[in-house]
Design a protein around this motif. Sequence first.
Motif, PDB file in Angstrom:
ATOM      1  N   GLY A  34       8.110  47.851 -38.296  1.00  0.00           N
ATOM      2  CA  GLY A  34       8.199  48.750 -39.226  1.00  0.00           C
ATOM      3  C   GLY A  34       9.707  49.436 -39.327  1.00  0.00           C
ATOM      4  N   GLY A  35       9.840  50.518 -40.243  1.00  0.00           N
ATOM      5  CA  GLY A  35      11.325  50.933 -40.144  1.00  0.00           C
ATOM      6  C   GLY A  35      11.578  51.861 -41.496  1.00  0.00           C
ATOM      7  N   LEU A  36      12.584  52.195 -41.729  1.00  0.00           N
ATOM      8  CA  LEU A  36      13.179  52.864 -42.699  1.00  0.00           C
ATOM      9  C   LEU A  36      13.809  51.948 -43.840  1.00  0.00           C
ATOM     10  N   VAL A  37      13.410  51.877 -44.978  1.00  0.00           N
ATOM     11  CA  VAL A  37      13.812  51.094 -46.211  1.00  0.00           C
ATOM     12  C   VAL A  37      14.103  51.871 -47.398  1.00  0.00           C
ATOM     13  N   GLN A  38      14.849  51.549 -48.379  1.00  0.00           N
ATOM     14  CA  GLN A  38      15.108  52.294 -49.725  1.00  0.00           C
ATOM     15  C   GLN A  38      13.859  51.651 -50.665  1.00  0.00           C
ATOM     16  N   ALA A  39      13.542  52.345 -51.596  1.00  0.00           N
ATOM     17  CA  ALA A  39      12.738  51.857 -52.641  1.00  0.00           C
ATOM     18  C   ALA A  39      13.299  50.344 -53.452  1.00  0.00           C
ATOM     19  N   GLY A  40      12.402  49.477 -53.430  1.00  0.00           N
ATOM     20  CA  GLY A  40      12.694  48.289 -53.817  1.00  0.00           C
ATOM     21  C   GLY A  40      12.922  47.165 -52.788  1.00  0.00           C
ATOM     22  N   GLY A  41      13.181  47.714 -51.665  1.00  0.00           N
ATOM     23  CA  GLY A  41      13.554  46.708 -50.410  1.00  0.00           C
ATOM     24  C   GLY A  41      12.284  46.204 -50.013  1.00  0.00           C
ATOM     25  N   SER A  42      12.479  45.363 -48.633  1.00  0.00           N
ATOM     26  CA  SER A  42      11.283  44.498 -48.238  1.00  0.00           C
ATOM     27  C   SER A  42      11.253  44.919 -46.487  1.00  0.00           C
ATOM     28  N   LEU A  43      10.312  44.612 -46.113  1.00  0.00           N
ATOM     29  CA  LEU A  43      10.043  44.648 -44.690  1.00  0.00           C
ATOM     30  C   LEU A  43       8.781  43.553 -44.538  1.00  0.00           C
ATOM     31  N   ARG A  44       8.844  43.074 -43.178  1.00  0.00           N
ATOM     32  CA  ARG A  44       8.075  42.245 -42.720  1.00  0.00           C
ATOM     33  C   ARG A  44       7.546  42.766 -41.258  1.00  0.00           C
ATOM     34  N   GLY A  64      -6.717  42.009 -40.485  1.00  0.00           N
ATOM     35  CA  GLY A  64      -6.212  42.721 -41.686  1.00  0.00           C
ATOM     36  C   GLY A  64      -5.300  43.646 -41.308  1.00  0.00           C
ATOM     37  N   TRP A  65      -4.585  44.337 -42.202  1.00  0.00           N
ATOM     38  CA  TRP A  65      -3.786  45.243 -42.264  1.00  0.00           C
ATOM     39  C   TRP A  65      -4.561  46.618 -43.072  1.00  0.00           C
ATOM     40  N   PHE A  66      -4.146  47.736 -42.345  1.00  0.00           N
ATOM     41  CA  PHE A  66      -4.589  49.043 -43.077  1.00  0.00           C
ATOM     42  C   PHE A  66      -3.281  49.991 -42.690  1.00  0.00           C
ATOM     43  N   ARG A  67      -3.437  50.962 -43.483  1.00  0.00           N
ATOM     44  CA  ARG A  67      -2.473  52.098 -43.580  1.00  0.00           C
ATOM     45  C   ARG A  67      -2.839  53.440 -43.470  1.00  0.00           C
ATOM     46  N   ASP A  95      -0.326  32.772 -38.107  1.00  0.00           N
ATOM     47  CA  ASP A  95       0.008  31.863 -37.654  1.00  0.00           C
ATOM     48  C   ASP A  95      -0.791  31.673 -36.581  1.00  0.00           C
ATOM     49  N   ASN A  96      -1.929  31.034 -36.385  1.00  0.00           N
ATOM     50  CA  ASN A  96      -2.812  30.989 -35.116  1.00  0.00           C
ATOM     51  C   ASN A  96      -2.247  30.189 -34.006  1.00  0.00           C
ATOM     52  N   ALA A  97      -1.349  29.311 -34.041  1.00  0.00           N
ATOM     53  CA  ALA A  97      -0.849  29.166 -32.778  1.00  0.00           C
ATOM     54  C   ALA A  97      -0.301  29.921 -32.026  1.00  0.00           C
ATOM     55  N   LYS A  98       0.413  31.063 -32.754  1.00  0.00           N
ATOM     56  CA  LYS A  98       1.172  32.222 -32.307  1.00  0.00           C
ATOM     57  C   LYS A  98       0.146  33.549 -32.056  1.00  0.00           C
ATOM     58  N   SER A  99      -0.977  33.411 -32.329  1.00  0.00           N
ATOM     59  CA  SER A  99      -1.821  34.359 -32.383  1.00  0.00           C
ATOM     60  C   SER A  99      -1.461  35.562 -33.224  1.00  0.00           C
ATOM     61  N   THR A 100      -0.452  35.370 -34.176  1.00  0.00           N
ATOM     62  CA  THR A 100       0.103  36.465 -35.156  1.00  0.00           C
ATOM     63  C   THR A 100      -0.288  36.519 -36.563  1.00  0.00           C
ATOM     64  N   VAL A 101      -0.546  37.826 -37.046  1.00  0.00           N
ATOM     65  CA  VAL A 101      -0.626  37.836 -38.580  1.00  0.00           C
ATOM     66  C   VAL A 101       0.587  38.761 -38.872  1.00  0.00           C
ATOM     67  N   TYR A 102       0.695  38.469 -40.086  1.00  0.00           N
ATOM     68  CA  TYR A 102       2.307  39.001 -40.952  1.00  0.00           C
ATOM     69  C   TYR A 102       1.822  39.717 -42.038  1.00  0.00           C
ATOM     70  N   LEU A 103       2.489  40.639 -42.552  1.00  0.00           N
ATOM     71  CA  LEU A 103       2.487  41.156 -43.798  1.00  0.00           C
ATOM     72  C   LEU A 103       3.923  41.531 -44.427  1.00  0.00           C
ATOM     73  N   GLN A 104       4.206  40.515 -45.534  1.00  0.00           N
ATOM     74  CA  GLN A 104       5.527  40.599 -46.068  1.00  0.00           C
ATOM     75  C   GLN A 104       5.228  41.666 -47.222  1.00  0.00           C
ATOM     76  N   MET A 105       6.306  42.765 -47.133  1.00  0.00           N
ATOM     77  CA  MET A 105       6.178  43.901 -48.084  1.00  0.00           C
ATOM     78  C   MET A 105       7.466  43.620 -48.874  1.00  0.00           C
ATOM     79  N   ASN A 106       7.279  43.600 -50.206  1.00  0.00           N
ATOM     80  CA  ASN A 106       8.411  43.517 -51.310  1.00  0.00           C
ATOM     81  C   ASN A 106       8.233  44.499 -52.292  1.00  0.00           C
TER      82      ASN A 106
END
Length: 129
Positions: A9-19, A35-38, A73-84
Amino acid sequence: QVQLVESGGGLVQAGGSLRLSCAASGRTFINNAMGWFRQAPGKGREFVATINWSGDITYYEHSVKGRFTISRDNAKSTVYLQMNSLKPEDTAVYYCAATNNRPLYYINNYYQDKAYDYWGQGTQVTVSS
């Protein structure tokens, strides 16, 4: 003891991306959903996206469809959320969630937080205009 730890997470300008990333530890998940909730200030927690074990079934909240992508990535037990194409209205604390080895196929209420058994502590995403 199961732990889900979000990061990215972090601060980003409108139109930007975070993962966002969510790493699970404490047990081996098999054939579960993640899943992801907010939760925005003054609002309830809302569904964002969910994914099944193999990654070939995903569901998204209407407002993020086409902009956000969930993956795992189940090998890494990790879930991602790419936000564009982030918008100020995406500003919220984002939470990772996991079911206890219950497949997404059997979870009709995947968009409700009560469908999930484990939760992370959340990561703040702030989108400035």
